[in-house]
Design a protein around this motif. Structure first.
Motif, PDB file in Angstrom:
ATOM      1  N   GLN A 180       0.841  -1.188   0.000  1.00 36.67           N
ATOM      2  CA  GLN A 180       0.000   0.000   0.000  1.00 36.67           C
ATOM      3  C   GLN A 180       0.879   1.241   0.000  1.00 36.67           C
ATOM      4  OE1 GLN A 180      -2.195   1.090   3.426  1.00 36.67           O
ATOM      5  NE2 GLN A 180      -0.674   0.357   4.871  1.00 36.67           N
ATOM      6  N   GLU A 181       0.458   2.234  -0.739  1.00 34.95           N
ATOM      7  CA  GLU A 181       1.168   3.506  -0.730  1.00 34.95           C
ATOM      8  C   GLU A 181       0.580   4.409   0.330  1.00 34.95           C
ATOM      9  OE1 GLU A 181       0.840   4.884  -4.679  1.00 34.95           O
ATOM     10  OE2 GLU A 181       2.074   3.316  -5.527  1.00 34.95           O
ATOM     11  N   SER A 182      -0.707   4.461   0.426  1.00 32.84           N
ATOM     12  CA  SER A 182      -1.410   5.185   1.474  1.00 32.84           C
ATOM     13  C   SER A 182      -2.877   4.942   1.263  1.00 32.84           C
ATOM     14  CB  SER A 182      -1.116   6.688   1.441  1.00 32.84           C
ATOM     15  OG  SER A 182      -1.762   7.284   0.348  1.00 32.84           O
ATOM     16  N   THR A 183      -3.714   5.502   2.115  1.00 29.80           N
ATOM     17  CA  THR A 183      -5.151   5.349   1.956  1.00 29.80           C
ATOM     18  C   THR A 183      -5.639   6.069   0.709  1.00 29.80           C
ATOM     19  OG1 THR A 183      -5.460   7.252   3.392  1.00 29.80           O
ATOM     20  CG2 THR A 183      -5.580   5.095   4.414  1.00 29.80           C
ATOM     21  N   SER A 184      -4.889   7.006   0.227  1.00 31.96           N
ATOM     22  CA  SER A 184      -5.283   7.735  -0.980  1.00 31.96           C
ATOM     23  C   SER A 184      -4.048   8.138  -1.769  1.00 31.96           C
ATOM     24  CB  SER A 184      -6.097   8.977  -0.604  1.00 31.96           C
ATOM     25  OG  SER A 184      -5.367   9.816   0.251  1.00 31.96           O
ATOM     26  N   ALA A 185      -3.113   7.208  -1.873  1.00 34.43           N
ATOM     27  CA  ALA A 185      -1.821   7.552  -2.466  1.00 34.43           C
ATOM     28  C   ALA A 185      -1.949   7.884  -3.945  1.00 34.43           C
ATOM     29  CB  ALA A 185      -0.836   6.403  -2.268  1.00 34.43           C
ATOM     30  N   GLY A 186      -3.035   7.422  -4.578  1.00 33.43           N
ATOM     31  CA  GLY A 186      -3.191   7.710  -5.984  1.00 33.43           C
ATOM     32  C   GLY A 186      -3.549   9.161  -6.247  1.00 33.43           C
ATOM     33  N   ASN A 187      -3.941   9.863  -5.243  1.00 37.36           N
ATOM     34  CA  ASN A 187      -4.327  11.265  -5.390  1.00 37.36           C
ATOM     35  C   ASN A 187      -3.229  12.143  -4.820  1.00 37.36           C
ATOM     36  OD1 ASN A 187      -5.523  13.785  -5.409  1.00 37.36           O
ATOM     37  ND2 ASN A 187      -7.515  13.038  -4.715  1.00 37.36           N
ATOM     38  N   LYS A 188      -2.459  12.764  -5.687  1.00 36.93           N
ATOM     39  CA  LYS A 188      -1.332  13.575  -5.243  1.00 36.93           C
ATOM     40  C   LYS A 188      -1.796  14.757  -4.405  1.00 36.93           C
ATOM     41  CE  LYS A 188       2.879  15.822  -6.902  1.00 36.93           C
ATOM     42  NZ  LYS A 188       3.701  16.180  -8.077  1.00 36.93           N
ATOM     43  N   GLN A 189      -2.975  15.295  -4.729  1.00 34.95           N
ATOM     44  CA  GLN A 189      -3.486  16.423  -3.967  1.00 34.95           C
ATOM     45  C   GLN A 189      -3.722  16.038  -2.510  1.00 34.95           C
ATOM     46  OE1 GLN A 189      -2.636  18.973  -6.314  1.00 34.95           O
ATOM     47  NE2 GLN A 189      -4.170  19.869  -4.977  1.00 34.95           N
ATOM     48  N   ASP A 190      -4.185  14.811  -2.272  1.00 35.93           N
ATOM     49  CA  ASP A 190      -4.395  14.352  -0.905  1.00 35.93           C
ATOM     50  C   ASP A 190      -3.077  14.233  -0.159  1.00 35.93           C
ATOM     51  OD1 ASP A 190      -7.115  14.286  -1.145  1.00 35.93           O
ATOM     52  OD2 ASP A 190      -7.250  12.143  -1.544  1.00 35.93           O
ATOM     53  N   VAL A 191      -2.042  13.748  -0.831  1.00 37.20           N
ATOM     54  CA  VAL A 191      -0.729  13.625  -0.211  1.00 37.20           C
ATOM     55  C   VAL A 191      -0.192  14.996   0.171  1.00 37.20           C
ATOM     56  CG1 VAL A 191       1.650  12.871  -0.550  1.00 37.20           C
ATOM     57  CG2 VAL A 191      -0.225  11.473  -1.398  1.00 37.20           C
ATOM     58  N   ILE A 192      -0.313  15.961  -0.736  1.00 34.07           N
ATOM     59  CA  ILE A 192       0.148  17.316  -0.443  1.00 34.07           C
ATOM     60  C   ILE A 192      -0.667  17.924   0.702  1.00 34.07           C
ATOM     61  CG2 ILE A 192       0.328  19.660  -1.363  1.00 34.07           C
ATOM     62  CD1 ILE A 192       0.954  18.437  -4.082  1.00 34.07           C
ATOM     63  N   LYS A 193      -1.968  17.721   0.660  1.00 35.09           N
ATOM     64  CA  LYS A 193      -2.828  18.235   1.736  1.00 35.09           C
ATOM     65  C   LYS A 193      -2.437  17.619   3.077  1.00 35.09           C
ATOM     66  CE  LYS A 193      -7.670  18.406   3.208  1.00 35.09           C
ATOM     67  NZ  LYS A 193      -9.070  17.999   2.865  1.00 35.09           N
ATOM     68  N   GLY A 194      -2.207  16.300   3.069  1.00 30.67           N
ATOM     69  CA  GLY A 194      -1.801  15.632   4.303  1.00 30.67           C
ATOM     70  C   GLY A 194      -0.470  16.147   4.814  1.00 30.67           C
ATOM     71  N   ALA A 195       0.479  16.367   3.893  1.00 29.73           N
ATOM     72  CA  ALA A 195       1.798  16.873   4.293  1.00 29.73           C
ATOM     73  C   ALA A 195       1.694  18.274   4.883  1.00 29.73           C
ATOM     74  CB  ALA A 195       2.742  16.869   3.091  1.00 29.73           C
ATOM     75  N   LEU A 196       0.883  19.135   4.271  1.00 29.60           N
ATOM     76  CA  LEU A 196       0.728  20.499   4.774  1.00 29.60           C
ATOM     77  C   LEU A 196       0.067  20.503   6.153  1.00 29.60           C
ATOM     78  CD1 LEU A 196      -0.362  22.369   1.509  1.00 29.60           C
ATOM     79  CD2 LEU A 196       1.855  22.481   2.676  1.00 29.60           C
ATOM     80  N   MET A 197      -0.897  19.612   6.350  1.00 28.19           N
ATOM     81  CA  MET A 197      -1.535  19.513   7.661  1.00 28.19           C
ATOM     82  C   MET A 197      -0.533  19.076   8.715  1.00 28.19           C
ATOM     83  SD  MET A 197      -5.208  17.803   6.653  1.00 28.19           S
ATOM     84  CE  MET A 197      -5.891  17.935   8.299  1.00 28.19           C
ATOM     85  N   MET A 198       0.311  18.099   8.361  1.00 30.41           N
ATOM     86  CA  MET A 198       1.308  17.621   9.324  1.00 30.41           C
ATOM     87  C   MET A 198       2.355  18.687   9.594  1.00 30.41           C
ATOM     88  SD  MET A 198       1.860  13.554   8.576  1.00 30.41           S
ATOM     89  CE  MET A 198       2.110  13.681   6.819  1.00 30.41           C
ATOM     90  N   LEU A 199       2.776  19.431   8.576  1.00 30.36           N
ATOM     91  CA  LEU A 199       3.749  20.501   8.782  1.00 30.36           C
ATOM     92  C   LEU A 199       3.197  21.571   9.715  1.00 30.36           C
ATOM     93  CD1 LEU A 199       5.227  20.880   5.183  1.00 30.36           C
ATOM     94  CD2 LEU A 199       6.421  20.032   7.205  1.00 30.36           C
ATOM     95  N   ALA A 200       1.908  21.901   9.559  1.00 33.20           N
ATOM     96  CA  ALA A 200       1.278  22.850  10.482  1.00 33.20           C
ATOM     97  C   ALA A 200       1.269  22.287  11.899  1.00 33.20           C
ATOM     98  CB  ALA A 200      -0.144  23.162  10.017  1.00 33.20           C
ATOM     99  N   GLY A 201       1.011  20.987  12.012  1.00 30.57           N
ATOM    100  CA  GLY A 201       1.044  20.345  13.323  1.00 30.57           C
ATOM    101  C   GLY A 201       2.430  20.354  13.934  1.00 30.57           C
TER     102      GLY A 201
END
Length: 348
Positions: free
Chosen positions: A174-195
């Motif tokens: 598995q790449e991730s729960t939504s690894a096929g969607n690059k926008q989701d990966v970027i969104k997840g990364a930005l959320m974690m960076l804010a955290g």
């Protein structure tokens, strides 16, 4: 070896052993937490339960061991504790787990390596960390911070081919729960960076709070108690129509809540408090690469995760930047102990 030599060696080794154990605990949490989220665990409810368990575990120890040395709880200290709970357990935890749902355990833990750079930058802005740009040590600290943030951007924006571990060939990965969607990966990364930015603020504020409230057990218990109340309010506000989100099954969800409450919460906050007093706020974030490596190996076995080449290169850049920063910090302040640094922190 004499008894005195053994005692000195123990004092030197103890902080490193403690922080390594903390990183092991966090590595395990990344795996167990990801498994619970994949099973449908609501992240906001999970965090509220997690800090409730931590409070139940740590409060009795604080009551017993700190009863004769507990500092007076003033309005100023109580306000700091409320802010600590808001920055770390509430903002950081919610942003981190929401981001993890959109990425992978390996990715989320590797990205955590930006925390030392964020911590340094914030301490510099708040004048908790001195920088003389003419000195090599200060130049290395600034360069390391820039390189680390660049590595985080590389992980976020560059994908590349999959990096599949040899032992995952026989299984689908598995790449991730939504690894096929690059926008989701970027969104997840930005959320974690804010955290992570909030977590850096938490570490610096904890160092300041320990100056006026130096009882680590009681401070840990108060932080977890306030975190339980604040996270429960957040969870109720976000899930007020979803009663089923609060249900708990006797599977990985319950295991994740209990493990998270004891190991990476109650135990870690207490250890962080002791180490911040002794070594300073940056020390506790300096071993993040260890947990990233552990998570990468553990998740490849347990979660059968693959890593993208961009994430792999970005992680190496982050680690390189981190150690350039640590070298610079060591060169810049070779004669100051961590305890002295905490003593010099300004009062708020």
């Amino acid at each position: 070896m004499s008894m005195e030599s053994r005692t000195q060696l123990y004092k030197k080794v103890k902080p490193f052993v403690a922080i390594i154990l903390v990183q092991l605990g966090h590595a395990g949490m990344s795996i167990i937490g990801k498994l619970a989220l994949n099973k449908g665990m609501n992240p906001r409810v999970f965090i509220a339960y997690r800090y409730a368990v931590a409070t139940v575990i740590i409060a009795p120890f604080a009551i017993v061991y700190d009863r004769k040395k507990r500092a007076k709880l003033t309005y100023s200290i109580f306000a700091k504790i409320m802010l600590l709970a808001l920055l770390g357990p509430v903002a950081y935890q919610n942003l981190y787990y929401e981001g993890m749902k959109l990425t992978t355990a390996t990715y989320s833990r590797a990205l955590f390596n930006v925390v030392p750079a964020f911590t340094f930058a914030m301490a510099w802005i708040l004048r908790l960390e001195k920088v003389n740009i003419r000195r090599r040590g200060s130049q290395a600290k600034v360069l390391g911070t820039i390189v680390t943030i660049g590595g985080a951007m590389l992980m976020t924006l560059v994908k590349g081919p999959s990096w599949i571990w040899p032992w995952t060939y026989k299984h689908g990965y598995q790449e991730s729960t939504s690894a096929g969607n690059k926008q989701d990966v970027i969104k997840g990364a930005l959320m974690m960076l804010a955290g992570f930015f909030c977590w850096s603020g938490y570490v610096n504020l904890q160092a300041i709070t320990l100056k006026s409230y130096p009882t680590e057990l009681s401070l840990t218990a108060l932080i977890t108690l306030m975190a339980t109340l604040e996270n429960t309010i957040v969870a109720l506000a976000m899930e007020w129509r979803n009663v089923r989100a609060w249900s708990m099954r006797l599977d990985i969800m319950l295991l994740a809540v209990v493990y998270a409450g004891i190991v990476p919460t109650a135990f870690s906050i207490y250890i962080y408090g002791m180490l911040i007093k002794e070594k300073g706020p940056v020390f506790v974030t300096a071993f993040s690469p260890l947990s990233a490596i552990l998570v990468a190996i553990m998740s490849s076995f347990i979660l059968v995760e693959a890593m993208f080449l961009g994430s792999f290169i970005g992680a190496i850049v982050i680690i390189a930047g981190l150690y350039v920063f640590l070298w610079g910090k060591n060169q810049d302040q070779p004669l100051k102990s961590g305890a002295e640094k905490v003593d010099q922190l300004p009062k708020i």
